[in-house]
Scaffold this motif. Structure first.
Motif, PDB file in Angstrom:
ATOM      1  N   ILE A 137      52.175 -58.412  93.628  1.00 40.20           N
ATOM      2  CA  ILE A 137      52.623 -59.133  92.216  1.00 40.20           C
ATOM      3  C   ILE A 137      53.168 -60.724  92.800  1.00 40.20           C
ATOM      4  CG2 ILE A 137      54.635 -57.717  92.029  1.00 40.20           C
ATOM      5  CD1 ILE A 137      51.493 -59.095  89.537  1.00 40.20           C
ATOM      6  N   GLY A 138      53.598 -60.835  93.234  1.00 41.02           N
ATOM      7  CA  GLY A 138      54.790 -61.664  94.131  1.00 41.02           C
ATOM      8  C   GLY A 138      53.864 -63.268  94.278  1.00 41.02           C
ATOM      9  N   GLY A 139      53.202 -62.544  94.303  1.00 34.33           N
ATOM     10  CA  GLY A 139      51.198 -63.745  94.195  1.00 34.33           C
ATOM     11  C   GLY A 139      50.434 -63.702  93.694  1.00 34.33           C
ATOM     12  N   PHE A 140      51.157 -63.415  92.440  1.00 33.36           N
ATOM     13  CA  PHE A 140      50.596 -63.531  91.171  1.00 33.36           C
ATOM     14  C   PHE A 140      51.871 -65.225  89.981  1.00 33.36           C
ATOM     15  CE2 PHE A 140      49.343 -63.565  86.382  1.00 33.36           C
ATOM     16  CZ  PHE A 140      47.602 -63.711  86.638  1.00 33.36           C
ATOM     17  N   ALA A 249      52.058 -50.087  87.134  1.00 37.06           N
ATOM     18  CA  ALA A 249      53.271 -49.896  85.966  1.00 37.06           C
ATOM     19  C   ALA A 249      53.406 -51.928  86.290  1.00 37.06           C
ATOM     20  CB  ALA A 249      53.516 -49.160  85.249  1.00 37.06           C
ATOM     21  N   ASP A 250      54.111 -51.609  86.613  1.00 31.58           N
ATOM     22  CA  ASP A 250      55.520 -52.858  86.686  1.00 31.58           C
ATOM     23  C   ASP A 250      53.957 -54.048  87.122  1.00 31.58           C
ATOM     24  OD1 ASP A 250      54.388 -51.859  89.419  1.00 31.58           O
ATOM     25  OD2 ASP A 250      56.655 -52.057  90.001  1.00 31.58           O
ATOM     26  N   ALA A 251      53.678 -54.191  88.034  1.00 40.39           N
ATOM     27  CA  ALA A 251      52.467 -54.875  88.148  1.00 40.39           C
ATOM     28  C   ALA A 251      51.776 -56.509  86.743  1.00 40.39           C
ATOM     29  CB  ALA A 251      51.517 -54.944  89.707  1.00 40.39           C
ATOM     30  N   TYR A 252      51.281 -55.143  86.193  1.00 37.80           N
ATOM     31  CA  TYR A 252      50.872 -55.295  84.868  1.00 37.80           C
ATOM     32  C   TYR A 252      51.022 -56.087  84.104  1.00 37.80           C
ATOM     33  CZ  TYR A 252      45.402 -53.517  85.033  1.00 37.80           C
ATOM     34  OH  TYR A 252      44.683 -53.276  85.773  1.00 37.80           O
ATOM     35  N   LYS A 253      52.430 -55.516  84.211  1.00 39.47           N
ATOM     36  CA  LYS A 253      53.813 -56.065  82.957  1.00 39.47           C
ATOM     37  C   LYS A 253      54.246 -57.441  83.644  1.00 39.47           C
ATOM     38  CE  LYS A 253      58.128 -55.427  81.372  1.00 39.47           C
ATOM     39  NZ  LYS A 253      59.052 -55.978  81.439  1.00 39.47           N
ATOM     40  N   LEU A 254      54.374 -57.742  84.720  1.00 38.77           N
ATOM     41  CA  LEU A 254      54.570 -58.994  85.107  1.00 38.77           C
ATOM     42  C   LEU A 254      53.446 -59.749  85.053  1.00 38.77           C
ATOM     43  CD1 LEU A 254      56.362 -57.866  88.322  1.00 38.77           C
ATOM     44  CD2 LEU A 254      57.388 -59.135  86.368  1.00 38.77           C
ATOM     45  N   ALA A 255      52.399 -59.575  85.597  1.00 41.51           N
ATOM     46  CA  ALA A 255      51.158 -60.407  85.137  1.00 41.51           C
ATOM     47  C   ALA A 255      51.188 -60.383  84.018  1.00 41.51           C
ATOM     48  CB  ALA A 255      49.799 -59.218  85.330  1.00 41.51           C
ATOM     49  N   GLU A 256      50.891 -59.822  82.871  1.00 40.32           N
ATOM     50  CA  GLU A 256      51.061 -60.152  81.786  1.00 40.32           C
ATOM     51  C   GLU A 256      51.854 -61.564  81.215  1.00 40.32           C
ATOM     52  OE1 GLU A 256      50.978 -55.642  79.835  1.00 40.32           O
ATOM     53  OE2 GLU A 256      49.053 -55.792  80.182  1.00 40.32           O
ATOM     54  N   GLU A 257      53.384 -60.431  81.716  1.00 37.00           N
ATOM     55  CA  GLU A 257      53.980 -61.458  81.012  1.00 37.00           C
ATOM     56  C   GLU A 257      53.917 -63.430  81.328  1.00 37.00           C
ATOM     57  OE1 GLU A 257      57.806 -60.370  82.581  1.00 37.00           O
ATOM     58  OE2 GLU A 257      57.892 -58.990  81.382  1.00 37.00           O
ATOM     59  N   LYS A 258      53.463 -63.588  83.153  1.00 32.47           N
ATOM     60  CA  LYS A 258      52.943 -64.369  83.048  1.00 32.47           C
ATOM     61  C   LYS A 258      51.652 -65.286  82.818  1.00 32.47           C
ATOM     62  CE  LYS A 258      52.370 -67.803  86.318  1.00 32.47           C
ATOM     63  NZ  LYS A 258      51.494 -67.830  87.661  1.00 32.47           N
ATOM     64  N   ILE A 259      51.144 -64.455  82.380  1.00 35.24           N
ATOM     65  CA  ILE A 259      49.056 -65.364  81.332  1.00 35.24           C
ATOM     66  C   ILE A 259      50.211 -65.551  79.974  1.00 35.24           C
ATOM     67  CG2 ILE A 259      47.730 -64.502  79.965  1.00 35.24           C
ATOM     68  CD1 ILE A 259      46.731 -62.523  83.027  1.00 35.24           C
ATOM     69  N   LYS A 260      51.392 -65.039  79.578  1.00 36.91           N
ATOM     70  CA  LYS A 260      51.835 -64.848  78.509  1.00 36.91           C
ATOM     71  C   LYS A 260      52.311 -67.108  78.199  1.00 36.91           C
ATOM     72  CE  LYS A 260      52.652 -61.131  76.170  1.00 36.91           C
ATOM     73  NZ  LYS A 260      53.345 -59.909  75.217  1.00 36.91           N
ATOM     74  N   GLU A 263      49.694 -69.302  78.958  1.00 29.99           N
ATOM     75  CA  GLU A 263      49.368 -69.828  77.675  1.00 29.99           C
ATOM     76  C   GLU A 263      49.840 -70.782  77.226  1.00 29.99           C
ATOM     77  OE1 GLU A 263      48.336 -65.988  75.527  1.00 29.99           O
ATOM     78  OE2 GLU A 263      46.482 -65.814  76.696  1.00 29.99           O
ATOM     79  N   LYS A 264      51.435 -70.116  77.104  1.00 36.92           N
ATOM     80  CA  LYS A 264      52.610 -71.368  76.119  1.00 36.92           C
ATOM     81  C   LYS A 264      52.814 -72.892  76.635  1.00 36.92           C
ATOM     82  CE  LYS A 264      57.271 -70.841  75.457  1.00 36.92           C
ATOM     83  NZ  LYS A 264      58.597 -70.480  75.482  1.00 36.92           N
ATOM     84  N   ASP A 265      52.626 -72.019  78.150  1.00 36.13           N
ATOM     85  CA  ASP A 265      53.153 -73.725  78.906  1.00 36.13           C
ATOM     86  C   ASP A 265      51.620 -74.815  78.679  1.00 36.13           C
ATOM     87  OD1 ASP A 265      55.352 -73.161  79.270  1.00 36.13           O
ATOM     88  OD2 ASP A 265      54.851 -72.667  81.707  1.00 36.13           O
ATOM     89  N   LEU A 266      50.685 -74.165  78.206  1.00 38.29           N
ATOM     90  CA  LEU A 266      49.181 -75.345  78.171  1.00 38.29           C
ATOM     91  C   LEU A 266      48.864 -75.388  76.862  1.00 38.29           C
ATOM     92  CD1 LEU A 266      46.468 -72.179  78.897  1.00 38.29           C
ATOM     93  CD2 LEU A 266      46.980 -74.383  80.131  1.00 38.29           C
TER      94      LEU A 266
END
Length: 278
Positions: A137-140, A249-260, A263-266
């Motif tokens: 997940i540290g690669g995402f 589940a932790d990988a999914y949580k961190l990935a979703e936080e990154k995606i948000k 989106e915010k930075d975009l």
């Protein structure tokens, strides 16, 4: 798939070891590599019709070429290759030497690329195959103080796997980058997690993160590596496997936080950043 051959690197510990044990228990043919073949045989067993232990140095292309040749001679083919070998590295970017950083890239990135180059001719000849590249997940998401170089190696794995998937699709071959969260293996022990030789007292936040991982998280990771192995085996059976496979589940949580955050930075600079054409 039970008569399919898997080629797994870094098989003497961690997720690689669990995967190899599960594959053999399920009746698959497995070639497994380690820097120390004796330790591999002590843990899993000696060579037989379904198991081929191999001593390999990932950064040595001659060593890898020999291992691929032995695997094909023993089993006839290679259907699934898993680039699992690698190690963790902590330390602030300012602390880590050029040699320490390059060594992490040599194993985590260039070692996997060496395997890919050697195994693809086999898969192209048979017009089928699947390559799994184990990232993190540290690669995402790289928002971990003290893991900058390690994350950089895993971001590299993410990037070249996406390109690889597009390059080999016409040959009927799949590529998947696996992005696990915290799984209860020995990854956080000193044998798999290196620290910088020179530590700077200014980086208190980095020392706190290192101590957290080595003392608190180590041994208490929420993920079951056996269940991770089962997910990977299922993905290998999928006619249309994912290019990105998040695990935990932790990988999914961190990935979703990154995606948000993306989106915010975009949105924040959309007007200025898109109004840049001639």
């Amino acid at each position: 798939m039970k008569n399919k051959t898997w080629f797994v690197t870094g098989a003497s510990k961690g997720l690689g070891l669990t995967l190899v044990k599960k594959l053999l228990a399920d009746g698959y043919q497995v070639a497994a590599t380690s820097r120390d073949v004796k330790s591999l045989e002590d843990i899993i067993g000696s060579r037989n019709e379904n198991f081929l232990p191999l001593q390999v140095v990932l950064t040595d292309e001659t060593s890898l070429e020999k291992a691929i040749k032995e695997t094909v001679e023993h089993f006839g083919t290679i259907d699934v290759a898993v680039n699992n070998a690698g190690y963790g590295l902590t330390g602030a970017l300012e602390e880590l030497t050029d040699a320490e950083s390059r060594q992490n890239f040599d194993v985590n990135v260039f070692g996997s690329l060496n395997v890919i180059r050697k195994v693809l001719p086999v898969m192209r000849r048979q017009s089928s195959g699947h390559i799994f590249n184990i990232s993190s997940i540290g690669g995402f998401t790289g928002a971990f103080p003290g893991f900058g170089i390690y994350c950089a190696t895993k971001f590299a794995v993410q990037g070249f796997t996406e390109s690889l998937a597009a390059e080999i699709k016409p040959f009927g071959i799949h590529a998947t980058v696996v992005l696990p969260g915290y799984f209860r293996t020995n990854f956080l022990e000193s044998s798999s997690l290196n620290v910088p030789a020179r530590q700077m007292e200014e980086y208190k936040n980095v020392r706190e993160v290192e101590e957290l991982h080595q003392q608190s998280i180590n041994g208490n990771q929420p993920g079951d590596p056996l269940k991770a192995a089962e997910v990977m085996i299922n993905a290998a059976l999928d006619a249309e496997p994912p290019v990105m496979l998040f695990l935990g589940a932790d990988a999914y949580k961190l990935a979703e936080e990154k995606i948000k955050q993306v989106e915010k930075d975009l949105q924040k600079y959309r007007k200025l950043a898109t109004d840049t054409a001639f």
